[in-house]
Design a protein around this motif. Structure first.
Motif, PDB file in Angstrom:
ATOM      1  N   LEU A  49       0.826  -1.206   0.000  1.00 55.67           N
ATOM      2  CA  LEU A  49       0.000   0.000   0.000  1.00 55.67           C
ATOM      3  C   LEU A  49       0.860   1.256   0.000  1.00 55.67           C
ATOM      4  O   LEU A  49       0.570   2.218  -0.717  1.00 55.67           O
ATOM      5  CB  LEU A  49      -0.917  -0.009   1.224  1.00 55.67           C
ATOM      6  CG  LEU A  49      -1.815   1.218   1.415  1.00 55.67           C
ATOM      7  CD1 LEU A  49      -2.745   1.405   0.222  1.00 55.67           C
ATOM      8  CD2 LEU A  49      -2.612   1.081   2.712  1.00 55.67           C
ATOM      9  N   THR A  50       1.931   1.255   0.780  1.00 55.64           N
ATOM     10  CA  THR A  50       2.741   2.471   0.902  1.00 55.64           C
ATOM     11  C   THR A  50       3.271   2.939  -0.450  1.00 55.64           C
ATOM     12  O   THR A  50       3.339   4.147  -0.700  1.00 55.64           O
ATOM     13  CB  THR A  50       3.929   2.275   1.860  1.00 55.64           C
ATOM     14  OG1 THR A  50       4.846   1.320   1.314  1.00 55.64           O
ATOM     15  CG2 THR A  50       3.472   1.829   3.235  1.00 55.64           C
ATOM     16  N   ILE A  51       3.624   2.007  -1.312  1.00 56.57           N
ATOM     17  CA  ILE A  51       4.244   2.424  -2.574  1.00 56.57           C
ATOM     18  C   ILE A  51       3.227   2.878  -3.615  1.00 56.57           C
ATOM     19  O   ILE A  51       3.609   3.290  -4.711  1.00 56.57           O
ATOM     20  CB  ILE A  51       5.151   1.327  -3.152  1.00 56.57           C
ATOM     21  CG1 ILE A  51       4.366   0.056  -3.462  1.00 56.57           C
ATOM     22  CG2 ILE A  51       6.326   1.072  -2.217  1.00 56.57           C
ATOM     23  CD1 ILE A  51       5.160  -0.972  -4.244  1.00 56.57           C
ATOM     24  N   THR A  52       1.931   2.838  -3.263  1.00 58.11           N
ATOM     25  CA  THR A  52       0.921   3.392  -4.166  1.00 58.11           C
ATOM     26  C   THR A  52       0.668   4.866  -3.882  1.00 58.11           C
ATOM     27  O   THR A  52      -0.100   5.504  -4.611  1.00 58.11           O
ATOM     28  CB  THR A  52      -0.414   2.642  -4.033  1.00 58.11           C
ATOM     29  OG1 THR A  52      -0.986   2.899  -2.735  1.00 58.11           O
ATOM     30  CG2 THR A  52      -0.225   1.146  -4.235  1.00 58.11           C
ATOM     31  N   ARG A  53       1.289   5.405  -2.847  1.00 57.86           N
ATOM     32  CA  ARG A  53       1.015   6.798  -2.482  1.00 57.86           C
ATOM     33  C   ARG A  53       2.304   7.552  -2.158  1.00 57.86           C
ATOM     34  O   ARG A  53       2.371   8.348  -1.217  1.00 57.86           O
ATOM     35  CB  ARG A  53       0.023   6.872  -1.329  1.00 57.86           C
ATOM     36  CG  ARG A  53       0.337   5.982  -0.134  1.00 57.86           C
ATOM     37  CD  ARG A  53      -0.860   5.844   0.783  1.00 57.86           C
ATOM     38  NE  ARG A  53      -0.540   5.170   2.035  1.00 57.86           N
ATOM     39  CZ  ARG A  53      -1.460   4.669   2.861  1.00 57.86           C
ATOM     40  NH1 ARG A  53      -2.742   4.764   2.551  1.00 57.86           N
ATOM     41  NH2 ARG A  53      -1.098   4.086   3.989  1.00 57.86           N
ATOM     42  N   LEU A  54       3.321   7.313  -2.980  1.00 56.81           N
ATOM     43  CA  LEU A  54       4.597   8.003  -2.807  1.00 56.81           C
ATOM     44  C   LEU A  54       4.473   9.464  -3.204  1.00 56.81           C
ATOM     45  O   LEU A  54       3.695   9.822  -4.084  1.00 56.81           O
ATOM     46  CB  LEU A  54       5.682   7.315  -3.644  1.00 56.81           C
ATOM     47  CG  LEU A  54       5.962   5.845  -3.315  1.00 56.81           C
ATOM     48  CD1 LEU A  54       7.056   5.307  -4.226  1.00 56.81           C
ATOM     49  CD2 LEU A  54       6.345   5.678  -1.848  1.00 56.81           C
TER      50      LEU A  54
END
Length: 214
Positions: A49-54
């Motif tokens: 999930l974190t890497i979808t909202r960089l």
């Protein structure tokens, strides 16, 4: 005999670039670093999930996984772990080196203005052989405008609506690339002046822009 007045050519441009998901595909390295942080601290983090909202600052992501009073310490730990885990795992985005080269070939300066921790941003660029004229880190969205103004940037290239806001705050042309978490329509709606599919389109755009500008 009369001669036509000669108009001086406009100065070569200074072009600002964002880093994550603009010049580098930071997803593999960041994903690995979040997994390592989760293991180190015993705290669950959904790295997928974190890497979808960089784009936004590190603390804005960590607050989703740690109590607020722990975020500063977790930020420091993440940044400490980052070089050994994320640098080698992170490739350049398609067209990144060519985009920087296009600015240089036009006689201009290429500067990187990013929300990433500045020492780690410099490590990424050095590892990939991308030589920027200046690297300014730890700035997000509207905060980027001050650095862009100080560097005299007339164009700012980024992948996030926050980059569009930074460009507009600096009265710079906002050139957006749809390679990050924001799609082309979202970038246009945010006010981007130009939206490119990725940086492979940038050299041609820059050439046309400089002709029009002259």
């Amino acid at each position: 005999m009369t001669s036509r007045a000669q108009h001086p050519a406009p100065p070569a441009p200074t072009v600002g670039f964002d880093l994550d998901m603009t010049l580098i595909d930071s997803r593999p390295g960041i994903h690995a670093c979040y997994l390592a942080l989760a293991e180190r601290t015993g705290t669950y983090i959904d790295a997928d999930l974190t890497i979808t909202r960089l784009g936004p600052p590190l603390a804005d992501e960590l607050i989703n996984w740690y109590p607020a009073d722990q975020v500063p310490a977790m930020s420091d730990l993440y940044r400490e772990m980052y070089p050994a885990i994320a640098i080698a795992a992170t490739p350049a985005m398609p067209g990144a080196r060519e985009a920087i080269a296009a600015v240089r070939e036009a006689g201009g300066r290429a500067v990187v203005v990013t929300a990433k921790y500045e020492p780690n941003a410099k490590l990424h660029l050095a590892h990939l052989g991308i030589d920027a004229d200046a690297v300014i880190g730890d700035l997000w969205a509207e905060q980027k405008a001050e650095a862009l103004r100080e560097e005299g940037a007339s164009v700012y290239v980024g992948d996030h609506v926050g980059d569009v806001r930074g460009a507009r705050g600096a009265d710079a042309l906002s050139v957006a690339v749809a390679t990050g978490p924001c799609d082309a329509e979202e970038l246009r709606t945010a006010g981007a002046d130009v939206v490119l599919g990725d940086l492979t389109e940038f050299p041609r755009w820059l050439s046309d822009y400089l002709v029009t500008r002259a």
